[in-house]
Design a protein around this motif. Structure first.
Motif, mmCIF file in Angstrom:
data_model
loop_
_atom_site.group_PDB
_atom_site.id
_atom_site.type_symbol
_atom_site.label_atom_id
_atom_site.label_comp_id
_atom_site.label_asym_id
_atom_site.label_seq_id
_atom_site.Cartn_x
_atom_site.Cartn_y
_atom_site.Cartn_z
ATOM 1 N N LYS A 53 0.816 -1.206 0.000
ATOM 2 C CA LYS A 53 0.000 0.000 0.000
ATOM 3 C C LYS A 53 0.855 1.263 0.000
ATOM 4 O O LYS A 53 0.530 2.245 -0.680
ATOM 5 N N SER A 54 1.933 1.259 0.763
ATOM 6 C CA SER A 54 2.768 2.461 0.843
ATOM 7 C C SER A 54 3.473 2.755 -0.476
ATOM 8 O O SER A 54 3.747 3.924 -0.778
ATOM 9 N N TYR A 55 3.761 1.692 -1.251
ATOM 10 C CA TYR A 55 4.433 1.902 -2.534
ATOM 11 C C TYR A 55 3.465 2.122 -3.693
ATOM 12 O O TYR A 55 3.742 2.904 -4.600
ATOM 13 N N GLY A 56 2.321 1.424 -3.638
ATOM 14 C CA GLY A 56 1.430 1.469 -4.798
ATOM 15 C C GLY A 56 0.211 2.357 -4.628
ATOM 16 O O GLY A 56 -0.484 2.632 -5.610
ATOM 17 N N GLN A 57 -0.056 2.817 -3.404
ATOM 18 C CA GLN A 57 -1.251 3.628 -3.172
ATOM 19 C C GLN A 57 -0.846 5.056 -2.844
ATOM 20 O O GLN A 57 0.100 5.290 -2.088
ATOM 21 N N THR A 58 -1.547 5.990 -3.425
ATOM 22 C CA THR A 58 -1.262 7.409 -3.197
ATOM 23 C C THR A 58 -2.358 8.016 -2.318
ATOM 24 O O THR A 58 -3.398 7.414 -2.069
ATOM 25 N N GLY A 59 -2.074 9.199 -1.830
ATOM 26 C CA GLY A 59 -3.058 9.906 -1.032
ATOM 27 C C GLY A 59 -2.991 9.533 0.429
ATOM 28 O O GLY A 59 -1.938 9.131 0.966
ATOM 29 N N VAL A 60 -4.137 9.661 1.110
ATOM 30 C CA VAL A 60 -4.200 9.451 2.550
ATOM 31 C C VAL A 60 -3.928 7.992 2.910
ATOM 32 O O VAL A 60 -3.219 7.690 3.884
ATOM 33 N N GLY A 61 -4.450 7.070 2.117
ATOM 34 C CA GLY A 61 -4.243 5.651 2.400
ATOM 35 C C GLY A 61 -2.767 5.261 2.360
ATOM 36 O O GLY A 61 -2.289 4.503 3.216
ATOM 37 N N GLY A 62 -2.047 5.777 1.382
ATOM 38 C CA GLY A 62 -0.615 5.482 1.280
ATOM 39 C C GLY A 62 0.180 6.065 2.449
ATOM 40 O O GLY A 62 1.105 5.424 2.962
ATOM 41 N N GLU A 63 -0.166 7.268 2.869
ATOM 42 C CA GLU A 63 0.543 7.897 3.998
ATOM 43 C C GLU A 63 0.277 7.147 5.306
ATOM 44 O O GLU A 63 1.187 6.969 6.132
ATOM 45 N N LEU A 64 -0.976 6.722 5.493
ATOM 46 C CA LEU A 64 -1.276 5.933 6.690
ATOM 47 C C LEU A 64 -0.515 4.609 6.705
ATOM 48 O O LEU A 64 -0.023 4.174 7.747
ATOM 49 N N ALA A 65 -0.417 3.974 5.544
ATOM 50 C CA ALA A 65 0.335 2.723 5.465
ATOM 51 C C ALA A 65 1.821 2.956 5.762
ATOM 52 O O ALA A 65 2.463 2.134 6.438
ATOM 53 N N GLN A 66 2.369 4.045 5.286
ATOM 54 C CA GLN A 66 3.768 4.366 5.573
ATOM 55 C C GLN A 66 3.997 4.593 7.068
ATOM 56 O O GLN A 66 4.998 4.138 7.634
ATOM 57 N N LEU A 67 3.055 5.294 7.713
ATOM 58 C CA LEU A 67 3.191 5.526 9.155
ATOM 59 C C LEU A 67 3.135 4.214 9.938
ATOM 60 O O LEU A 67 3.940 3.979 10.849
ATOM 61 N N ARG A 68 2.210 3.350 9.598
ATOM 62 C CA ARG A 68 2.114 2.067 10.299
ATOM 63 C C ARG A 68 3.351 1.205 10.071
ATOM 64 O O ARG A 68 3.852 0.554 11.001
ATOM 65 N N LEU A 69 3.841 1.197 8.844
ATOM 66 C CA LEU A 69 5.015 0.382 8.540
ATOM 67 C C LEU A 69 6.251 0.880 9.289
ATOM 68 O O LEU A 69 7.020 0.082 9.851
ATOM 69 N N ALA A 70 6.450 2.200 9.321
ATOM 70 C CA ALA A 70 7.594 2.756 10.054
ATOM 71 C C ALA A 70 7.483 2.477 11.548
ATOM 72 O O ALA A 70 8.474 2.125 12.210
ATOM 73 N N LEU A 71 6.277 2.598 12.102
ATOM 74 C CA LEU A 71 6.069 2.356 13.523
ATOM 75 C C LEU A 71 6.336 0.892 13.881
ATOM 76 O O LEU A 71 7.062 0.595 14.843
ATOM 77 N N ARG A 72 5.794 -0.019 13.112
ATOM 78 C CA ARG A 72 5.942 -1.433 13.414
ATOM 79 C C ARG A 72 7.396 -1.899 13.236
ATOM 80 O O ARG A 72 7.910 -2.697 14.033
ATOM 81 N N THR A 73 8.042 -1.394 12.215
ATOM 82 C CA THR A 73 9.438 -1.788 11.974
ATOM 83 C C THR A 73 10.343 -1.332 13.109
ATOM 84 O O THR A 73 11.192 -2.092 13.606
ATOM 85 N N SER A 74 10.187 -0.079 13.543
ATOM 86 C CA SER A 74 11.025 0.452 14.619
ATOM 87 C C SER A 74 10.771 -0.272 15.937
ATOM 88 O O SER A 74 11.715 -0.640 16.662
ATOM 89 N N MET A 75 9.501 -0.508 16.269
ATOM 90 C CA MET A 75 9.182 -1.157 17.527
ATOM 91 C C MET A 75 9.675 -2.605 17.552
ATOM 92 O O MET A 75 10.209 -3.077 18.567
ATOM 93 N N ARG A 76 9.525 -3.317 16.439
ATOM 94 C CA ARG A 76 9.966 -4.712 16.419
ATOM 95 C C ARG A 76 11.492 -4.807 16.516
ATOM 96 O O ARG A 76 12.031 -5.668 17.235
ATOM 97 N N ALA A 77 12.225 -3.955 15.812
ATOM 98 C CA ALA A 77 13.689 -3.989 15.874
ATOM 99 C C ALA A 77 14.193 -3.664 17.282
ATOM 100 O O ALA A 77 15.133 -4.296 17.790
ATOM 101 N N THR A 78 13.549 -2.695 17.937
ATOM 102 C CA THR A 78 13.963 -2.335 19.302
ATOM 103 C C THR A 78 13.670 -3.462 20.287
ATOM 104 O O THR A 78 14.480 -3.764 21.175
ATOM 105 N N GLN A 79 12.522 -4.102 20.144
ATOM 106 C CA GLN A 79 12.175 -5.200 21.035
ATOM 107 C C GLN A 79 13.170 -6.351 20.894
ATOM 108 O O GLN A 79 13.629 -6.915 21.899
ATOM 109 N N GLU A 80 13.524 -6.719 19.687
ATOM 110 C CA GLU A 80 14.481 -7.806 19.475
ATOM 111 C C GLU A 80 15.849 -7.460 20.033
ATOM 112 O O GLU A 80 16.521 -8.310 20.649
ATOM 113 N N ALA A 81 16.299 -6.209 19.833
ATOM 114 C CA ALA A 81 17.617 -5.814 20.331
ATOM 115 C C ALA A 81 17.664 -5.823 21.857
ATOM 116 O O ALA A 81 18.640 -6.303 22.458
#
Length: 261
Positions: A53-81
């Motif tokens: 969605k973040s790569y193929g969808q534009t507008g509000v939906g794409g921005e929301l997907a980017q925010l969720r992806l960045a949040l989940r990636t950062s939290m998971r990497a920190t938890q594992e470390a």
């Protein structure tokens, strides 16, 4: 006979109870493994969908997907470390507790973003995007700070351990090369050193020549222990060294003969 039957019955019930307990534990472990596999598969599918969605969808939906992806990636990497570091460093337990408190805010934000993805009023969602981005940046910044601090701490401990190991290796290498240290040179003119023995012999020869020059014309008679008489052979036979005393170990070198030049 009755006691034997009673003992056998107790052993049978003990084995049955042990089998039931082992079966329950095995089923519970299998259930936990299946649940963990399902959660991982669900998370992988959801993150793949968000990335698409973040790569193929534009507008509000794409921005929301980017925010969720960045949040989940950062939290998971920190938890594992943090979890990996806490197993070796007990000081990270407090950091892990702070991360758990941060995870509560992260899950709340992720659920809110997930709900806004299905919101039909795109204008209202667009007006909320600046505040949502700010909250996401604050949470990810805190998570990244904890993660990099834990990594820097682990790297510093590794560098200190390597420095101490290098110092020990240098000391051991110096001890192994002990032959490179030059010994103290012998004092000139003393009888204990090689040069002292040579000077003593030269002085004795010069004194002998002086005595012979003074005593020319006088008949010199060999003493009892001099010359080729029978006394000399007897003395040699008495003072001969024991052959058993010359036996040495095979790794010992033979003594070098002293030069009389």
């Amino acid at each position: 006979m009755e006691s034997v039957i009673l003992i056998l019955g107790l052993l049978f019930f003990a084995f049955v109870a042990l089998g039931v307990y082992a079966g329950v534990k095995a089923v519970g472990a299998a259930k936990r493994g299946v649940d963990r596999t399902i959660r991982q598969a669900r998370r992988t599918v959801e993150e793949t969908t968000l990335r698409a969605k973040s790569y193929g969808q534009t507008g509000v939906g794409g921005e929301l997907a980017q925010l969720r992806l960045a949040l989940r990636t950062s939290m998971r990497a920190t938890q594992e470390a943090l979890q990996a570091g806490a197993a070796e460093d007990a000081s990270l337990s407090e950091s892990l507790g702070l991360f758990k408190r941060l995870s509560v805010h992260g899950r709340e934000l992720d659920e809110e973003l997930k709900k806004l993805e299905r919101e039909p009023d795109r204008a209202t969602v667009a007006s909320l995007l600046p505040s949502l981005k700010q909250r996401t940046e604050r949470i990810t910044h805190s998570a990244d700070s904890l993660r990099w601090a834990a990594r820097d701490r682990a790297r510093q401990f590794s560098d200190d351990s390597l420095d101490a190991l290098n110092a020990q290796i240098d000391v051991e290498a110096g001890a192994l090369r002990h032959w490179t240290v030059e010994p103290d040179a012998p004092v000139q003119g003393q009888g204990g050193g090689p040069q002292g023995d040579a000077s003593g012999r030269s002085q004795g020869q010069s004194q002998g020549q002086g005595h012979r020059s003074q005593g020319t014309g006088q008949e010199q008679r060999p003493g009892p222990g001099q010359g080729g008489g029978p006394g000399e052979g007897a003395a040699r036979a008495i003072t001969a060294s024991d052959p058993q005393g010359r036996t040495g170990y095979p790794w010992q070198k033979a003594p070098r003969p002293e030069t009389t030049n």
